[in-house]
Design an enzyme around this catalytic site. Structure first.
Site, PDB file in Angstrom:
ATOM      1  N   ASP A 258       0.860  -1.185   0.000  1.00  0.00           N
ATOM      2  CA  ASP A 258       0.000   0.000   0.000  1.00  0.00           C
ATOM      3  C   ASP A 258       0.897   1.236   0.000  1.00  0.00           C
ATOM      4  OD1 ASP A 258      -3.217   0.479   0.850  1.00  0.00           O
ATOM      5  OD2 ASP A 258      -1.863   2.200   0.995  1.00  0.00           O
TER       6      ASP A 258
ATOM      7  N   ALA B 118      -2.501   5.296  -7.543  1.00  0.00           N
ATOM      8  CA  ALA B 118      -3.085   6.564  -7.084  1.00  0.00           C
ATOM      9  C   ALA B 118      -4.584   6.417  -6.900  1.00  0.00           C
ATOM     10  CB  ALA B 118      -2.829   7.685  -8.099  1.00  0.00           C
TER      11      ALA B 118
ATOM     12  N   SER C  19       0.116  14.383 -14.304  1.00  0.00           N
ATOM     13  CA  SER C  19      -1.173  14.508 -14.988  1.00  0.00           C
ATOM     14  C   SER C  19      -1.421  15.903 -15.558  1.00  0.00           C
ATOM     15  CB  SER C  19      -2.288  14.196 -13.969  1.00  0.00           C
ATOM     16  OG  SER C  19      -3.540  14.608 -14.444  1.00  0.00           O
TER      17      SER C  19
ATOM     18  N   GLU D  33      -4.071  17.356 -15.343  1.00  0.00           N
ATOM     19  CA  GLU D  33      -4.909  18.090 -14.380  1.00  0.00           C
ATOM     20  C   GLU D  33      -4.100  19.159 -13.640  1.00  0.00           C
ATOM     21  OE1 GLU D  33      -8.381  17.919 -13.261  1.00  0.00           O
ATOM     22  OE2 GLU D  33      -8.393  17.202 -15.309  1.00  0.00           O
TER      23      GLU D  33
ATOM     24  N   TYR E 201      -6.777  16.157  -5.931  1.00  0.00           N
ATOM     25  CA  TYR E 201      -6.003  15.227  -6.777  1.00  0.00           C
ATOM     26  C   TYR E 201      -4.876  15.961  -7.488  1.00  0.00           C
ATOM     27  CZ  TYR E 201      -4.902  12.418 -10.926  1.00  0.00           C
ATOM     28  OH  TYR E 201      -4.235  11.736 -11.918  1.00  0.00           O
TER      29      TYR E 201
ATOM     30  N   LYS F  85      -0.758  15.752  -7.186  1.00  0.00           N
ATOM     31  CA  LYS F  85       0.085  15.422  -8.354  1.00  0.00           C
ATOM     32  C   LYS F  85       1.161  16.491  -8.572  1.00  0.00           C
ATOM     33  CE  LYS F  85      -1.556  11.469  -9.969  1.00  0.00           C
ATOM     34  NZ  LYS F  85      -0.757  10.259 -10.180  1.00  0.00           N
TER      35      LYS F  85
HETATM   36  P1  NAP Z   1      -6.563   3.578 -12.155  1.00  0.00           P
HETATM   37  O1  NAP Z   1      -7.156   2.668 -13.164  1.00  0.00           O
HETATM   38  O2  NAP Z   1      -7.444   4.252 -11.169  1.00  0.00           O
HETATM   39  O3  NAP Z   1      -5.461   2.733 -11.352  1.00  0.00           O
HETATM   40  C1  NAP Z   1      -4.867   3.197 -10.177  1.00  0.00           C
HETATM   41  C2  NAP Z   1      -4.254   2.025  -9.422  1.00  0.00           C
HETATM   42  O4  NAP Z   1      -3.708   2.525  -8.199  1.00  0.00           O
HETATM   43  C3  NAP Z   1      -5.259   0.925  -9.038  1.00  0.00           C
HETATM   44  O5  NAP Z   1      -4.718  -0.325  -9.391  1.00  0.00           O
HETATM   45  C4  NAP Z   1      -5.374   1.060  -7.534  1.00  0.00           C
HETATM   46  O6  NAP Z   1      -5.534  -0.152  -6.858  1.00  0.00           O
HETATM   47  C5  NAP Z   1      -3.997   1.612  -7.172  1.00  0.00           C
HETATM   48  N1  NAP Z   1      -4.037   2.248  -5.862  1.00  0.00           N
HETATM   49  C6  NAP Z   1      -4.929   3.170  -5.394  1.00  0.00           C
HETATM   50  N2  NAP Z   1      -4.672   3.469  -4.119  1.00  0.00           N
HETATM   51  C7  NAP Z   1      -3.597   2.737  -3.753  1.00  0.00           C
HETATM   52  C8  NAP Z   1      -2.878   2.577  -2.552  1.00  0.00           C
HETATM   53  N3  NAP Z   1      -3.218   3.240  -1.437  1.00  0.00           N
HETATM   54  N4  NAP Z   1      -1.829   1.720  -2.508  1.00  0.00           N
HETATM   55  C9  NAP Z   1      -1.491   1.019  -3.631  1.00  0.00           C
HETATM   56  N5  NAP Z   1      -2.146   1.118  -4.805  1.00  0.00           N
HETATM   57  C10 NAP Z   1      -3.192   1.953  -4.855  1.00  0.00           C
HETATM   58  O7  NAP Z   1      -5.702   4.717 -12.846  1.00  0.00           O
HETATM   59  P2  NAP Z   1      -5.057   4.769 -14.321  1.00  0.00           P
HETATM   60  O8  NAP Z   1      -6.010   5.440 -15.242  1.00  0.00           O
HETATM   61  O9  NAP Z   1      -4.504   3.430 -14.647  1.00  0.00           O
HETATM   62  O10 NAP Z   1      -3.881   5.813 -14.079  1.00  0.00           O
HETATM   63  C11 NAP Z   1      -2.579   5.385 -13.677  1.00  0.00           C
HETATM   64  C12 NAP Z   1      -1.838   6.571 -13.061  1.00  0.00           C
HETATM   65  O11 NAP Z   1      -1.717   7.612 -14.011  1.00  0.00           O
HETATM   66  C13 NAP Z   1      -2.527   7.204 -11.865  1.00  0.00           C
HETATM   67  O12 NAP Z   1      -1.515   7.668 -10.997  1.00  0.00           O
HETATM   68  C14 NAP Z   1      -3.277   8.389 -12.448  1.00  0.00           C
HETATM   69  O13 NAP Z   1      -3.454   9.367 -11.457  1.00  0.00           O
HETATM   70  C15 NAP Z   1      -2.309   8.804 -13.522  1.00  0.00           C
HETATM   71  N6  NAP Z   1      -2.896   9.461 -14.706  1.00  0.00           N
HETATM   72  C16 NAP Z   1      -3.891   8.858 -15.392  1.00  0.00           C
HETATM   73  C17 NAP Z   1      -4.359   9.453 -16.569  1.00  0.00           C
HETATM   74  C18 NAP Z   1      -5.443   8.790 -17.385  1.00  0.00           C
HETATM   75  O14 NAP Z   1      -6.011   9.484 -18.241  1.00  0.00           O
HETATM   76  N7  NAP Z   1      -5.715   7.519 -17.210  1.00  0.00           N
HETATM   77  C19 NAP Z   1      -3.796  10.649 -17.020  1.00  0.00           C
HETATM   78  C20 NAP Z   1      -2.756  11.225 -16.287  1.00  0.00           C
HETATM   79  C21 NAP Z   1      -2.294  10.614 -15.140  1.00  0.00           C
HETATM   80  P3  NAP Z   1      -6.900  -1.008  -6.914  1.00  0.00           P
HETATM   81  O15 NAP Z   1      -6.794  -1.773  -8.206  1.00  0.00           O
HETATM   82  O16 NAP Z   1      -6.814  -1.867  -5.700  1.00  0.00           O
HETATM   83  O17 NAP Z   1      -8.020  -0.015  -6.888  1.00  0.00           O
HETATM   84  O1  F7E Z   2     -13.831  13.588 -16.424  1.00  0.00           O
HETATM   85  C1  F7E Z   2     -16.762  15.681 -17.115  1.00  0.00           C
HETATM   86  C2  F7E Z   2     -15.896  16.039 -15.924  1.00  0.00           C
HETATM   87  O2  F7E Z   2     -13.568  11.867 -14.642  1.00  0.00           O
HETATM   88  C3  F7E Z   2     -13.632  14.189 -17.677  1.00  0.00           C
HETATM   89  C4  F7E Z   2      -8.258  10.859 -14.675  1.00  0.00           C
HETATM   90  O3  F7E Z   2      -7.682   9.755 -15.327  1.00  0.00           O
HETATM   91  O4  F7E Z   2      -7.796  12.299 -16.538  1.00  0.00           O
HETATM   92  C5  F7E Z   2      -8.833  11.807 -15.712  1.00  0.00           C
HETATM   93  O5  F7E Z   2      -9.454  12.875 -15.029  1.00  0.00           O
HETATM   94  C6  F7E Z   2     -14.563  15.382 -17.826  1.00  0.00           C
HETATM   95  C7  F7E Z   2     -14.566  16.326 -16.612  1.00  0.00           C
HETATM   96  O6  F7E Z   2     -11.624  12.465 -16.134  1.00  0.00           O
HETATM   97  C8  F7E Z   2     -19.311  13.383 -15.942  1.00  0.00           C
HETATM   98  O7  F7E Z   2     -16.442  17.151 -15.209  1.00  0.00           O
HETATM   99  C9  F7E Z   2     -19.225  15.197 -17.134  1.00  0.00           C
HETATM  100  O8  F7E Z   2     -14.543  17.651 -17.060  1.00  0.00           O
HETATM  101  O9  F7E Z   2     -13.477  11.167 -17.061  1.00  0.00           O
HETATM  102  P1  F7E Z   2     -13.188  12.177 -16.034  1.00  0.00           P
HETATM  103  P2  F7E Z   2     -10.719  13.664 -15.613  1.00  0.00           P
HETATM  104  O10 F7E Z   2     -11.331  14.378 -14.493  1.00  0.00           O
HETATM  105  O11 F7E Z   2     -10.312  14.458 -16.811  1.00  0.00           O
HETATM  106  C10 F7E Z   2      -6.763  13.023 -15.853  1.00  0.00           C
HETATM  107  C11 F7E Z   2      -5.719  13.434 -16.859  1.00  0.00           C
HETATM  108  C12 F7E Z   2      -6.213  12.292 -14.686  1.00  0.00           C
HETATM  109  O12 F7E Z   2      -5.062  12.473 -14.320  1.00  0.00           O
HETATM  110  C13 F7E Z   2      -7.194  11.562 -13.832  1.00  0.00           C
HETATM  111  O13 F7E Z   2      -6.527  10.561 -13.060  1.00  0.00           O
HETATM  112  O14 F7E Z   2     -15.898  14.896 -17.946  1.00  0.00           O
HETATM  113  N1  F7E Z   2     -17.962  14.889 -16.774  1.00  0.00           N
HETATM  114  N2  F7E Z   2     -20.063  14.285 -16.640  1.00  0.00           N
HETATM  115  C14 F7E Z   2     -17.977  13.761 -16.042  1.00  0.00           C
HETATM  116  N3  F7E Z   2     -16.972  13.061 -15.471  1.00  0.00           N
HETATM  117  C15 F7E Z   2     -17.308  11.923 -14.799  1.00  0.00           C
HETATM  118  N4  F7E Z   2     -16.331  11.178 -14.239  1.00  0.00           N
HETATM  119  N5  F7E Z   2     -18.605  11.528 -14.657  1.00  0.00           N
HETATM  120  C16 F7E Z   2     -19.654  12.232 -15.218  1.00  0.00           C
HETATM  121  O15 F7E Z   2     -20.807  11.845 -15.081  1.00  0.00           O
END
Ligand code: NAP
Ligand code: F7E
Length: 349
Positions: free
Chosen positions: A64, A88, A131, A133, A154, A158
């Protein structure tokens, strides 16, 4: 000698693809999973190997990001060549509900790993999942020189992780890099992120299982790419001669509304407005309105460029979610994957 990688967040969207990619590259892969009262490893079940048989390449460890001793012990035991820190609490909206634990995991979790690397004195390369974000509402296009203005717990966590990664690189000479990844999506995306929420709803509506989808701000715009391509960029970042930080993005931005239009039309459901209701609960206390990445540095230095465009991404995801419900998918998405990735290294979901 085969290289060893340690992945935090191996059971997540990115972690599962990265594990698959590194196994394909011949790595020995170690991953940290959290204990839960049910199995949460669905995304990596197809990669699982029984540790009792010979020549196992994938090893899972309980851990963890809040547990310093656990992280130190794992790093000292495994002695990885590369650590990909993807673990995360990754949901921006949820981070407003649980800010303290988000900052503990997403911020201090990074510091715990960097301290363990430093104290181990091992030449470990470190990748930090930063990210888009972090840019908040600073004017697009955003690149490596755009200032940060985080608008959620978040994103604040980051920014801390980004800075501490760079600081450990400068102060202690650790090969520590940030990938500033813009949104990347795919068939293993968590169901509460907006893209997957939409493609799952499209499939359910098509199957007659649901009638409506409830959403928040559908005017928000994101730079959405295809997850598997972003995984390759993470690996490339750690293969450079010098540690550095990179923006990874498509360079295009589209609204949630456009995502809805393409997804519902593609599935043959017509105008999305018949199915969408706006619900206040999905709005955020502070929104990031428009993200567009400028991936020029990645193109010049990594020779990385996104191949999958917005419409193609939507079609790939809709095909996959329709198939999961045993519906006849239109199939254009599957065709795009075959054409653009002849050497595909992942299992199609
Ligand atoms: P994700 O599907 O939510 O995966 C996150 C992983 O982190 C999950 O396997 C989760 O475990 C694990 N985790 C959460 N809390 C933890 C803890 N306390 N200790 C150990 N592991 C923990 O996210 P993702 O989309 O693959 O993204 C991967 C990384 O890139 C994240 O850091 C995210 O913030 C970053 N990121 C994502 C995006 C995107 O668009 N996807 C863009 C920019 C940055 P469980 O499986 O047990 O829940
Ligand atoms: O939202 C809007 C919401 O939650 C995208 C993570 O992987 O990318 C992700 O973060 C947009 C936002 O992703 C709903 O307000 C509308 O503007 O799919 P999302 P996110 O917030 O962009 C970044 C790069 C990361 O790093 C993060 O880990 O969509 N939106 N309606 C909604 N979003 C959600 N979730 N649900 C709705 O019903």
């Amino acid at each position: 000698m085969e290289k060893k990688a340690l992945i935090t967040g191996i059971a997540g969207q990115d972690g599962s693809y990265l594990a698959e990619f590194l196994l394909y590259k011949g790595y020995q892969v170690h991953g940290i999973i959290r204990w839960d009262s049910i199995f949460t490893t669905e995304r990596i079940d197809h990669l699982y190997q029984d540790p009792h048989v010979n020549n196992v390449k994938l090893f899972l460890h309980y851990g963890d990001l809040s547990d310093t001793g656990n992280l130190e012990r794992l790093i000292n035991q495994i002695k990885p060549d590369e650590i990909y820190h993807l673990g995360a609490m990754s949901h921006v909206k949820v981070s407003f509900d649980m800010p303290e634990s988000t900052v503990n995991i997403d911020g201090l979790g990074t510091l715990r790993i960097l301290e363990a690397i430093k104290n181990s004195k091992l030449p470990i390369k470190f990748y930090m999942a930063s990210s888009s974000e972090m840019f908040g509402n600073n004017a697009p296009p955003q690149n490596e020189n755009t200032p940060f203005h985080p608008r959620s717990p978040y994103a604040c966590a980051k920014v801390f992780s980004f800075d501490i990664t760079r600081m450990y690189r400068e102060a202690y000479g650790i090969f520590a890099c940030n990938g500033i990844l813009f949104n990347h999506e795919g068939c293993r995306r968590g169901p509460t992120f907006v893209t997957r929420k939409i493609t799952m709803a499209v499939a359910k509506i098509k199957a007659g299982l649901e009638k409506k989808i409830y959403l928040g701000n559908i005017n928000a715009k994101r730079d959405w790419g295809f997850s598997q391509e972003y995984i390759e960029a993470m690996w490339q970042i750690l293969q450079q001669d010098q540690p550095d930080d990179f923006v990874i993005a498509t360079g295009e931005s589209h609204s949630v509304k456009e995502f809805l239009e393409v997804a519902f039309q593609y599935a043959g459901l017509g105008d999305f407005k018949q199915y969408v209701e706006i619900d206040d609960r999905y709005f955020r206390p502070a929104e990031v309105e428009n993200l567009i990445g400028d991936p020029l540095k990645a193109k010049n230095k990594l020779n990385w460029e996104a191949k999958i465009k917005f419409d193609e991404l939507v079609k790939i995801m809709v095909d996959s979610d329709m198939r999961r419900l045993n519906l006849a998918a239109p199939g254009e998405g599957d065709k795009i994957i075959k054409e653009k990735f002849p050497d595909k290294w992942w299992k199609v979901d």
